[in-house]
Design a protein around this motif. Structure first.
Motif, PDB file in Angstrom:
ATOM      1  N   LEU A 109       0.670   4.099  -3.002  1.00 56.48           N
ATOM      2  CA  LEU A 109       0.286   5.436  -2.342  1.00 56.48           C
ATOM      3  C   LEU A 109       1.264   6.513  -3.403  1.00 56.48           C
ATOM      4  O   LEU A 109       0.822   7.480  -3.736  1.00 56.48           O
ATOM      5  CB  LEU A 109       0.220   5.901  -1.160  1.00 56.48           C
ATOM      6  CG  LEU A 109      -0.785   4.979  -0.393  1.00 56.48           C
ATOM      7  CD1 LEU A 109      -0.454   5.198   1.146  1.00 56.48           C
ATOM      8  CD2 LEU A 109      -2.183   5.651  -0.683  1.00 56.48           C
ATOM      9  N   ARG A 114       0.824  -1.123  -0.167  1.00 59.07           N
ATOM     10  CA  ARG A 114      -0.049   0.003  -0.028  1.00 59.07           C
ATOM     11  C   ARG A 114       0.804   1.328   0.043  1.00 59.07           C
ATOM     12  O   ARG A 114       0.626   2.157  -0.821  1.00 59.07           O
ATOM     13  CB  ARG A 114      -0.889  -0.085   1.299  1.00 59.07           C
ATOM     14  CG  ARG A 114      -1.719   1.443   1.398  1.00 59.07           C
ATOM     15  CD  ARG A 114      -2.559   1.523   0.188  1.00 59.07           C
ATOM     16  NE  ARG A 114      -3.622   0.423  -0.494  1.00 59.07           N
ATOM     17  CZ  ARG A 114      -3.948   0.394  -1.400  1.00 59.07           C
ATOM     18  NH1 ARG A 114      -3.837   1.337  -2.446  1.00 59.07           N
ATOM     19  NH2 ARG A 114      -4.555  -0.706  -1.816  1.00 59.07           N
ATOM     20  N   ARG A 169     -11.118   5.265   4.807  1.00 58.69           N
ATOM     21  CA  ARG A 169     -11.970   4.481   4.187  1.00 58.69           C
ATOM     22  C   ARG A 169     -11.790   3.173   3.757  1.00 58.69           C
ATOM     23  O   ARG A 169     -12.478   2.212   3.802  1.00 58.69           O
ATOM     24  CB  ARG A 169     -11.894   5.238   2.525  1.00 58.69           C
ATOM     25  CG  ARG A 169     -12.501   6.505   2.492  1.00 58.69           C
ATOM     26  CD  ARG A 169     -12.800   6.869   0.971  1.00 58.69           C
ATOM     27  NE  ARG A 169     -11.594   6.897   0.206  1.00 58.69           N
ATOM     28  CZ  ARG A 169     -10.760   8.000   0.081  1.00 58.69           C
ATOM     29  NH1 ARG A 169     -11.144   9.003   0.659  1.00 58.69           N
ATOM     30  NH2 ARG A 169      -9.820   7.824  -0.625  1.00 58.69           N
ATOM     31  N   LYS A 196      -8.078   8.408   3.206  1.00 65.15           N
ATOM     32  CA  LYS A 196      -7.881   6.998   2.620  1.00 65.15           C
ATOM     33  C   LYS A 196      -7.605   6.164   3.722  1.00 65.15           C
ATOM     34  O   LYS A 196      -8.433   4.887   3.394  1.00 65.15           O
ATOM     35  CB  LYS A 196      -6.478   7.109   1.814  1.00 65.15           C
ATOM     36  CG  LYS A 196      -6.474   7.882   0.457  1.00 65.15           C
ATOM     37  CD  LYS A 196      -5.192   7.635  -0.277  1.00 65.15           C
ATOM     38  CE  LYS A 196      -5.092   8.487  -1.588  1.00 65.15           C
ATOM     39  NZ  LYS A 196      -6.057   7.630  -2.530  1.00 65.15           N
ATOM     40  N   TYR A 235      -4.298  11.360   2.969  1.00 64.64           N
ATOM     41  CA  TYR A 235      -3.776   9.957   3.243  1.00 64.64           C
ATOM     42  C   TYR A 235      -4.712   9.664   4.464  1.00 64.64           C
ATOM     43  O   TYR A 235      -4.974   8.437   4.685  1.00 64.64           O
ATOM     44  CB  TYR A 235      -2.495  10.064   3.928  1.00 64.64           C
ATOM     45  CG  TYR A 235      -1.627  10.396   2.486  1.00 64.64           C
ATOM     46  CD1 TYR A 235      -1.574   9.246   1.669  1.00 64.64           C
ATOM     47  CD2 TYR A 235      -0.715  11.477   2.149  1.00 64.64           C
ATOM     48  CE1 TYR A 235      -0.748   9.284   0.178  1.00 64.64           C
ATOM     49  CE2 TYR A 235      -0.092  11.794   1.074  1.00 64.64           C
ATOM     50  CZ  TYR A 235      -0.020  10.774   0.164  1.00 64.64           C
ATOM     51  OH  TYR A 235       0.733  10.989  -0.941  1.00 64.64           O
ATOM     52  N   ASP A 246     -12.799  -0.063   0.673  1.00 58.87           N
ATOM     53  CA  ASP A 246     -12.165   0.599  -0.474  1.00 58.87           C
ATOM     54  C   ASP A 246     -11.413  -0.217  -1.361  1.00 58.87           C
ATOM     55  O   ASP A 246     -10.516  -0.075  -1.868  1.00 58.87           O
ATOM     56  CB  ASP A 246     -11.090   1.578   0.226  1.00 58.87           C
ATOM     57  CG  ASP A 246     -11.027   2.840  -0.656  1.00 58.87           C
ATOM     58  OD1 ASP A 246     -12.016   2.803  -1.717  1.00 58.87           O
ATOM     59  OD2 ASP A 246     -10.053   3.514  -0.774  1.00 58.87           O
ATOM     60  N   CYS A 289      -1.384   4.177   5.406  1.00 64.78           N
ATOM     61  CA  CYS A 289      -1.915   5.461   5.041  1.00 64.78           C
ATOM     62  C   CYS A 289      -1.709   6.465   6.245  1.00 64.78           C
ATOM     63  O   CYS A 289      -1.261   7.613   5.947  1.00 64.78           O
ATOM     64  CB  CYS A 289      -3.443   5.449   4.705  1.00 64.78           C
ATOM     65  SG  CYS A 289      -3.754   4.497   3.228  1.00 64.78           S
TER      66      CYS A 289
END
Length: 425
Positions: A290, A286, A385, A382, A379, A391, A405
């Motif tokens: 990003l 992740r 979520r 995100k 961030y 997500d 995040c």
């Protein structure tokens, strides 16, 4: 300049300070107990004058006047009964209802005009394309394609100056962001008559409809950018020039050695299709997805190519802060190196630190710092979520994604004051 009143600024800062204090009383009942502050909205930077409102509303009225007869003719010809046209003549009625109501000189009015212009223009474009009545080249038609005229004139007019550098660079970012949309939409509004002739009829009609829509969006965003610049320029008088070229050079130097450590990543990465990847692998994937810092650098390069050097400066400042966020995101990932799951307490603490740093910027930062804060808040949102909606997470490990995040957000928020000071000190 006419911005938020001093009392509003005081309330904003007071609320942010209260937010920091409130964090101390949050028990580990989940990250939802940690609401994030707000960054600086464009309406905190600038204001909409009546002349700006009039220009926006006038554009929408003109578009309706040009489009309504064409849409009516197309409807009579049955064009909208064809499912390949994903538009609705009702958009014109919605725009008329909006114009019949109150249209005060506010950001909400300007934003709503842009919304209606987009959908009315696409409907107008679809109708005109179905009737083969779109101006391509020198043809005379109410439906036009191509960039809005005057983009280069505004770009060459913009002056980087201001007695308060933080406020000035925030204004410039607003103006050049909207000018950039006008440029991009204008590029997407260009069509070639010979290429169109070779396309299938349905494809040709869709291409023309989108080109008309993008032309009107280009006109709208250019007009808004010009109006905002006029408002900003009225505050300059004999204001000193800003040395943004020097700031850009400093930012470029700071990002020159910053990159995501791909060797480190490849040594630890677990394939996304692994049956049960450990949380560190998921979180690491992740962090790399990003691309903190790299996306902003890409945007800065686009702004540079388009001659929008104020916007380039801001995107470079964001990149500096976000590369710091990559480091803290990676550090957060390493905290679950030996874990089979992400502990709830660790997740809460990682977000708490990020939110606390964000509140610090919101409460004590200048307007430029609070503009940069939007990156940290991105961030944070995100991460939220991933926990609430998963997500699009296929591996059912939303905590690992959220941890990445939140880790990035903390580093971005912490780096903002130093990044902004390159321009403001």
């Amino acid at each position: 300049m006419n911005g938020p009143s001093l009392s509003r600024r005081s309330l904003l800062r007071g609320g942010a300070v209260a937010g920091v204090a409130a964090l101390a009383g949050c028990a580990a009942v989940g990250t939802s107990a940690l609401p994030s502050p707000n960054g600086a909205a464009y309406s905190d930077v600038a204001h909409v004058r009546e002349s700006h409102r009039d220009a926006a509303v006038g554009h929408l009225r003109s578009l309706l006047d040009r489009g309504a007869p064409i849409v009516e003719r197309a409807a009579e010809a049955g064009a909208f009964e064809d499912t390949r046209l994903s538009v609705d003549p009702g958009y014109l009625d919605s725009a008329r209802e909006f114009l019949d109501g109150r249209t005060p000189p506010t950001f909400d009015t300007v934003n709503e005009v842009r919304y209606h212009v987009t959908y009315v223009a696409e409907t107008f474009g679809a109708a005109a394309a179905a009737l083969d009545d779109v101006r391509v080249g020198g043809d005379d038609s109410p439906a036009t394609v191509g960039p809005a005229p005057g983009i280069a004139d505004l770009r060459e007019t913009i002056r980087y100056a201001g007695d308060d550098p933080a406020t000035a660079v925030a204004w410039v970012e607003l103006v050049e962001s909207w000018l950039h949309v006008a440029m991009v939409a204008g590029g997407n509004a260009e069509v070639d008559r010979d290429e169109l002739a070779e396309l299938d009829e349905a494809v040709r009609e869709r291409a023309l409809a989108r080109a008309v829509r993008n032309h009107e969006r280009s006109v709208r965003y250019l007009s808004d950018a010009r109006q905002f610049y006029r408002t900003f320029r009225s505050t300059l008088d004999d204001a000193a020039s800003l040395d943004l070229a020097s700031a850009r050079e400093t930012y470029r130097d700071r990002t020159a050695g910053a990159s995501h450590d791909h060797e480190w990543y490849r040594a630890r990465r677990v394939a996304e299709d692994a049956a049960s990847p450990p949380p560190r692998a998921t979180a690491l994937n992740r962090v790399l997805t990003l691309r903190p810092g790299e996306n902003s650098l890409d945007d800065a390069d686009w702004a540079h190519q388009d001659g929008l050097h104020g916007l380039e400066t801001v995107r470079l400042a964001e990149a500096v802060a976000e590369f710091a966020g990559f480091d803290t995101g990676r550090a957060a990932v390493e905290r679950v190196a030996e874990e089979s799951s992400v502990p709830g307490g660790l997740l809460f603490e990682t977000k708490r630190r990020a939110v606390q740093r964000a509140y610090r910027v919101a409460s004590t930062g200048d307007v430029f710092e609070r503009c940069l804060l939007r990156r940290a808040l991105l961030y944070l949102s995100k991460g939220d979520r991933f926990l609430v909606e998963e997500d699009g997470v296929a591996d059912h490990n939303p905590r690992a994604h959220a941890l990445a995040c939140y880790g990035v957000a903390g580093g971005v928020a912490d780096a903002i004051p130093a990044a902004a000071s390159v321009v403001t000190d």
